[in-house]
Write a protein that holds these residues in place. Structure first.
Motif, PDB file in Angstrom:
ATOM      1  N   GLU A   9     -13.156  -8.929  14.393  1.00 32.32           N
ATOM      2  CA  GLU A   9     -14.141  -8.132  13.664  1.00 32.32           C
ATOM      3  C   GLU A   9     -13.465  -7.034  12.849  1.00 32.32           C
ATOM      4  O   GLU A   9     -13.806  -6.805  11.684  1.00 32.32           O
ATOM      5  N   GLU A  10     -12.502  -6.357  13.476  1.00 32.65           N
ATOM      6  CA  GLU A  10     -11.797  -5.282  12.776  1.00 32.65           C
ATOM      7  C   GLU A  10     -10.953  -5.833  11.633  1.00 32.65           C
ATOM      8  O   GLU A  10     -10.902  -5.255  10.541  1.00 32.65           O
ATOM      9  N   ALA A  11     -10.288  -6.966  11.868  1.00 33.62           N
ATOM     10  CA  ALA A  11      -9.511  -7.605  10.800  1.00 33.62           C
ATOM     11  C   ALA A  11     -10.417  -8.068   9.664  1.00 33.62           C
ATOM     12  O   ALA A  11     -10.055  -7.999   8.486  1.00 33.62           O
ATOM     13  N   GLY A  12     -11.608  -8.545  10.027  1.00 29.00           N
ATOM     14  CA  GLY A  12     -12.548  -9.006   9.018  1.00 29.00           C
ATOM     15  C   GLY A  12     -12.952  -7.904   8.057  1.00 29.00           C
ATOM     16  O   GLY A  12     -13.147  -8.141   6.861  1.00 29.00           O
ATOM     17  N   GLU A  13     -13.076  -6.663   8.561  1.00 28.59           N
ATOM     18  CA  GLU A  13     -13.401  -5.539   7.698  1.00 28.59           C
ATOM     19  C   GLU A  13     -12.298  -5.302   6.672  1.00 28.59           C
ATOM     20  O   GLU A  13     -12.570  -5.004   5.507  1.00 28.59           O
ATOM     21  N   VAL A  14     -11.050  -5.447   7.105  1.00 31.86           N
ATOM     22  CA  VAL A  14      -9.926  -5.250   6.192  1.00 31.86           C
ATOM     23  C   VAL A  14      -9.893  -6.356   5.143  1.00 31.86           C
ATOM     24  O   VAL A  14      -9.676  -6.101   3.951  1.00 31.86           O
ATOM     25  N   VAL A  15     -10.097  -7.595   5.570  1.00 35.87           N
ATOM     26  CA  VAL A  15     -10.110  -8.717   4.631  1.00 35.87           C
ATOM     27  C   VAL A  15     -11.224  -8.538   3.606  1.00 35.87           C
ATOM     28  O   VAL A  15     -11.032  -8.773   2.404  1.00 35.87           O
ATOM     29  N   ALA A  16     -12.387  -8.095   4.065  1.00 30.00           N
ATOM     30  CA  ALA A  16     -13.505  -7.864   3.146  1.00 30.00           C
ATOM     31  C   ALA A  16     -13.161  -6.783   2.135  1.00 30.00           C
ATOM     32  O   ALA A  16     -13.490  -6.896   0.944  1.00 30.00           O
ATOM     33  N   ARG A  17     -12.504  -5.740   2.594  1.00 31.80           N
ATOM     34  CA  ARG A  17     -12.103  -4.665   1.683  1.00 31.80           C
ATOM     35  C   ARG A  17     -11.101  -5.173   0.658  1.00 31.80           C
ATOM     36  O   ARG A  17     -11.169  -4.826  -0.527  1.00 31.80           O
ATOM     37  N   ALA A  18     -10.159  -6.015   1.106  1.00 41.15           N
ATOM     38  CA  ALA A  18      -9.176  -6.580   0.173  1.00 41.15           C
ATOM     39  C   ALA A  18      -9.849  -7.482  -0.857  1.00 41.15           C
ATOM     40  O   ALA A  18      -9.535  -7.444  -2.046  1.00 41.15           O
ATOM     41  N   ARG A  19     -10.801  -8.298  -0.391  1.00 42.38           N
ATOM     42  CA  ARG A  19     -11.532  -9.169  -1.317  1.00 42.38           C
ATOM     43  C   ARG A  19     -12.298  -8.349  -2.340  1.00 42.38           C
ATOM     44  O   ARG A  19     -12.316  -8.664  -3.534  1.00 42.38           O
ATOM     45  N   ALA A  20     -12.953  -7.294  -1.879  1.00 47.46           N
ATOM     46  CA  ALA A  20     -13.721  -6.446  -2.783  1.00 47.46           C
ATOM     47  C   ALA A  20     -12.824  -5.766  -3.810  1.00 47.46           C
ATOM     48  O   ALA A  20     -13.257  -5.497  -4.935  1.00 47.46           O
ATOM     49  N   ALA A  21     -11.576  -5.506  -3.436  1.00 45.46           N
ATOM     50  CA  ALA A  21     -10.626  -4.881  -4.361  1.00 45.46           C
ATOM     51  C   ALA A  21     -10.103  -5.859  -5.404  1.00 45.46           C
ATOM     52  O   ALA A  21      -9.529  -5.438  -6.408  1.00 45.46           O
ATOM     53  N   GLY A  22     -10.291  -7.172  -5.176  1.00 46.28           N
ATOM     54  CA  GLY A  22      -9.802  -8.175  -6.111  1.00 46.28           C
ATOM     55  C   GLY A  22      -8.551  -8.894  -5.659  1.00 46.28           C
ATOM     56  O   GLY A  22      -7.916  -9.595  -6.438  1.00 46.28           O
ATOM     57  N   VAL A  23      -8.200  -8.750  -4.368  1.00 43.21           N
ATOM     58  CA  VAL A  23      -7.014  -9.408  -3.821  1.00 43.21           C
ATOM     59  C   VAL A  23      -7.302 -10.895  -3.589  1.00 43.21           C
ATOM     60  O   VAL A  23      -8.368 -11.261  -3.093  1.00 43.21           O
ATOM     61  N   ASP A  24      -6.346 -11.745  -3.951  1.00 40.59           N
ATOM     62  CA  ASP A  24      -6.490 -13.192  -3.752  1.00 40.59           C
ATOM     63  C   ASP A  24      -5.888 -13.678  -2.444  1.00 40.59           C
ATOM     64  O   ASP A  24      -6.299 -14.705  -1.908  1.00 40.59           O
ATOM     65  N   MET A  84       0.799  -1.217   0.000  1.00 42.19           N
ATOM     66  CA  MET A  84       0.000   0.000   0.000  1.00 42.19           C
ATOM     67  C   MET A  84       0.836   1.274   0.000  1.00 42.19           C
ATOM     68  O   MET A  84       0.285   2.363   0.118  1.00 42.19           O
ATOM     69  N   LEU A  85       2.152   1.157  -0.165  1.00 41.04           N
ATOM     70  CA  LEU A  85       3.000   2.341  -0.073  1.00 41.04           C
ATOM     71  C   LEU A  85       2.699   3.344  -1.173  1.00 41.04           C
ATOM     72  O   LEU A  85       2.614   4.539  -0.941  1.00 41.04           O
ATOM     73  N   GLY A  86       2.527   2.880  -2.411  1.00 37.63           N
ATOM     74  CA  GLY A  86       2.307   3.788  -3.523  1.00 37.63           C
ATOM     75  C   GLY A  86       0.875   3.819  -4.007  1.00 37.63           C
ATOM     76  O   GLY A  86       0.601   4.276  -5.118  1.00 37.63           O
ATOM     77  N   GLN A  87      -0.070   3.345  -3.178  1.00 38.12           N
ATOM     78  CA  GLN A  87      -1.471   3.311  -3.586  1.00 38.12           C
ATOM     79  C   GLN A  87      -2.336   3.254  -2.339  1.00 38.12           C
ATOM     80  O   GLN A  87      -1.838   3.239  -1.223  1.00 38.12           O
ATOM     81  N   ASN A  88      -3.646   3.237  -2.530  1.00 36.15           N
ATOM     82  CA  ASN A  88      -4.560   3.113  -1.397  1.00 36.15           C
ATOM     83  C   ASN A  88      -5.741   2.255  -1.813  1.00 36.15           C
ATOM     84  O   ASN A  88      -5.745   1.658  -2.886  1.00 36.15           O
ATOM     85  N   TRP A  89      -6.765   2.200  -0.950  1.00 32.94           N
ATOM     86  CA  TRP A  89      -7.901   1.319  -1.229  1.00 32.94           C
ATOM     87  C   TRP A  89      -8.706   1.786  -2.431  1.00 32.94           C
ATOM     88  O   TRP A  89      -9.472   0.997  -3.000  1.00 32.94           O
ATOM     89  N   ASN A  90      -8.569   3.037  -2.813  1.00 32.71           N
ATOM     90  CA  ASN A  90      -9.246   3.508  -4.020  1.00 32.71           C
ATOM     91  C   ASN A  90      -8.492   3.109  -5.280  1.00 32.71           C
ATOM     92  O   ASN A  90      -9.094   2.729  -6.297  1.00 32.71           O
ATOM     93  N   ARG A  91      -7.170   3.210  -5.225  1.00 35.07           N
ATOM     94  CA  ARG A  91      -6.346   2.916  -6.397  1.00 35.07           C
ATOM     95  C   ARG A  91      -6.146   1.419  -6.621  1.00 35.07           C
ATOM     96  O   ARG A  91      -6.021   0.966  -7.759  1.00 35.07           O
ATOM     97  N   LEU A  92      -6.105   0.655  -5.547  1.00 35.24           N
ATOM     98  CA  LEU A  92      -5.786  -0.762  -5.675  1.00 35.24           C
ATOM     99  C   LEU A  92      -6.731  -1.501  -6.620  1.00 35.24           C
ATOM    100  O   LEU A  92      -6.269  -2.250  -7.491  1.00 35.24           O
ATOM    101  N   PRO A  93      -8.063  -1.349  -6.516  1.00 27.22           N
ATOM    102  CA  PRO A  93      -8.933  -2.053  -7.465  1.00 27.22           C
ATOM    103  C   PRO A  93      -8.675  -1.660  -8.916  1.00 27.22           C
ATOM    104  O   PRO A  93      -8.792  -2.496  -9.823  1.00 27.22           O
ATOM    105  N   GLU A  94      -8.317  -0.393  -9.136  1.00 32.41           N
ATOM    106  CA  GLU A  94      -8.012   0.060 -10.495  1.00 32.41           C
ATOM    107  C   GLU A  94      -6.781  -0.668 -11.037  1.00 32.41           C
ATOM    108  O   GLU A  94      -6.757  -1.104 -12.197  1.00 32.41           O
ATOM    109  N   ARG A  95      -5.754  -0.784 -10.206  1.00 37.39           N
ATOM    110  CA  ARG A  95      -4.527  -1.464 -10.630  1.00 37.39           C
ATOM    111  C   ARG A  95      -4.792  -2.947 -10.905  1.00 37.39           C
ATOM    112  O   ARG A  95      -4.286  -3.512 -11.872  1.00 37.39           O
ATOM    113  N   ILE A  96      -5.583  -3.569 -10.042  1.00 41.39           N
ATOM    114  CA  ILE A  96      -5.884  -4.991 -10.223  1.00 41.39           C
ATOM    115  C   ILE A  96      -6.705  -5.199 -11.490  1.00 41.39           C
ATOM    116  O   ILE A  96      -6.506  -6.185 -12.224  1.00 41.39           O
TER     117      ILE A  96
END
Length: 447
Positions: A293-308, A171-183
């Motif tokens: 619960e807090e970790a689950g929110e992050v995992v869900a966000r990563a999944r939604a971005a297209g992370v495997d 996440m150094l050169g991107q964020n949760w908005n940019r990551l799905p675009e890159r993927i």
């Protein structure tokens, strides 16, 4: 080694170790082939991967030999993420390759793959005669699992897709908005290359500690993580390093001044504010920290971005017992993932939108927009655009401030973008400082 043994026993997917040279930060990991060999002897089933091999620093034949040997020793468990390298100092090992390192990496990946499959490459021997070479021993698998390390640039994601490789990113050169675009760029590149777009593997590195609630955990993590961030500045200390790190990836200017070396001349207060911003970002927004619960929110966000796959960064300075405690919490959390149904939520960090009654003139807005474009690769999309939500990092924020100061011909603090990250507010503050500087200059000239 204890973490690797634990991960192996608990059913984790892989252990990754990087390649770092000539700096205390990460200096434990000078050779991923050697650390991987040690991990192989201590584990039974877990995949053992390099994250990453800086390929242009090495001979591709030697890399293929080493990892083929490791593939046999491990029973077919290895994988490699290749990187082109970015730090000028590292290329003391191969100074003639620095300028062409990206092109060289592409050529070498093809060469490693050919050798791995049992094909030959042609090289000159000691007598100057060309000869065909193959590697021995033969690896167990016919194809080497390959990732490409991507720092957030769209071109690297595209190339990884075209080459049929996975992506190892952070996440150094991107964020949760940019990551799905890159993927999405990566998946499209695979499809264009005639590959299954869904088959590519995107692995996201996140700093991790799971168990306690984030508000409680903060007291344990904050001191060591701040020290970790401060130590990382050693990798960015010279202008050439910072240039290739990505703060200037869209700029055409050569290094040599404050805008080309944003860390030069920082006051202790400015340096502390950069560390503060980086810590808040990694801990609150872009890390896998907190309760299940807090970790689950992050995992869900990563999944939604297209992370495997999430690669959990655990080596950021916590004592061994704390690391292992966090791994136990992570293992318990991971076991519960199959039953949980996490929905991606929106988590906001402590930073908020800022407004001001000061008006920015058109000329100052243009200066800010051009600096924003040069550092981030795009102009602010509207007045409310937030520098860090647009993918900016701490080093880029300092660079942006330096460019604005240079083009307005005034002195402004290196922390200006941290204090005013919203585009229009930043322009208004810069305009006010420019007016103040003009008034001070007029008073001085009359005296």
């Amino acid at each position: 080694m204890e973490a690797a043994r634990f991960a192996d026993a608990e059913g984790f997917e892989a252990v990754w170790t990087p390649e770092r040279h000539f700096a205390p930060f990460g200096g434990l990991y000078a050779c991923p082939a050697i650390t991987s060999a040690a991990v192989i002897t201590a584990t039974q089933r877990i995949a053992v991967r390099a994250g990453s091999v800086t390929l242009p620093l090495h001979d591709a034949i030697r890399v293929a030999e080493e990892w083929a040997m490791l593939d046999r020793l491990s029973g077919g468990r290895v994988g490699v993420s290749f990187a082109s390298g970015w730090h000028d100092r590292d290329f003391a090992l191969a100074p003639d390759r620095y300028a062409r390192r990206r092109e060289i990496m592409a050529e070498q990946i093809r060469e490693v793959r050919r050798l791995w499959r049992g094909e030959s490459v042609v090289r000159c021997g000691g007598s100057g005669r060309e000869t065909e070479l193959r590697i021995f021993p033969r690896p167990l698998r016919g194809e080497i699992p390959v990732w490409v390390t991507a720092a957030g640039t769209e071109e690297t994601f595209r190339r990884a897709g075209e080459w049929g490789a996975g992506v190892l990113t952070h996440m150094l050169g991107q964020n949760w908005n940019r990551l799905p675009e890159r993927i999405a760029v990566y998946r499209k590149a695979r499809e264009t290359a005639g590959l299954d777009p869904a088959a590519g593997n995107v692995t996201l590195m996140l700093h991790t500690w799971v168990g306690e609630e984030r508000r409680i955990l903060r007291k344990r993590v904050e001191p060591v993580m701040r020290r970790y961030i401060e130590e990382s500045f050693s990798l960015l200390g010279d202008a050439a390093s910072a240039w290739e790190h990505g703060a200037y990836r869209h700029a055409s200017r050569p290094p040599g001044d404050r805008a080309a070396d944003p860390l030069r001349g920082l006051t202790p207060g400015e340096r502390a504010q950069i560390v503060e911003c980086a810590f808040e970002r990694y801990f609150e927004d872009e890390g896998l920290f907190g309760s299940a619960e807090e970790a689950g929110e992050v995992v869900a966000r990563a999944r939604a971005a297209g992370v495997d796959e999430i690669a959990c960064l655990i080596d950021f300075g916590l004592p061994e017992e704390d690391v292992l405690e966090g791994l136990r919490g992570l293992a318990e959390f991971s076991r519960g993932q199959t039953a949980a149904r996490w929905e991606p939520g929106v988590r906001r960090s402590a930073r908020g939108q800022q407004h001001t009654a000061v008006i920015a003139d058109d000329a100052t807005w243009l200066v800010v927009a051009e600096a924003w474009l040069e550092v981030l690769g795009e102009e602010p999309q509207g007045r409310e655009a937030h520098f860090f939500d647009c993918g900016g990092n701490s080093l880029q924020a300092v660079t942006c401030a330096a460019l604005i100061a240079e083009r307005l011909g005034i002195e402004i603090p290196a922390t200006l973008v941290f204090e005013h990250p919203v585009a229009w507010t930043l322009a208004a503050e810069a305009a006010q400082r420019s007016r103040d500087a003009g008034e001070a200059s007029c008073s001085f000239s009359r005296g």
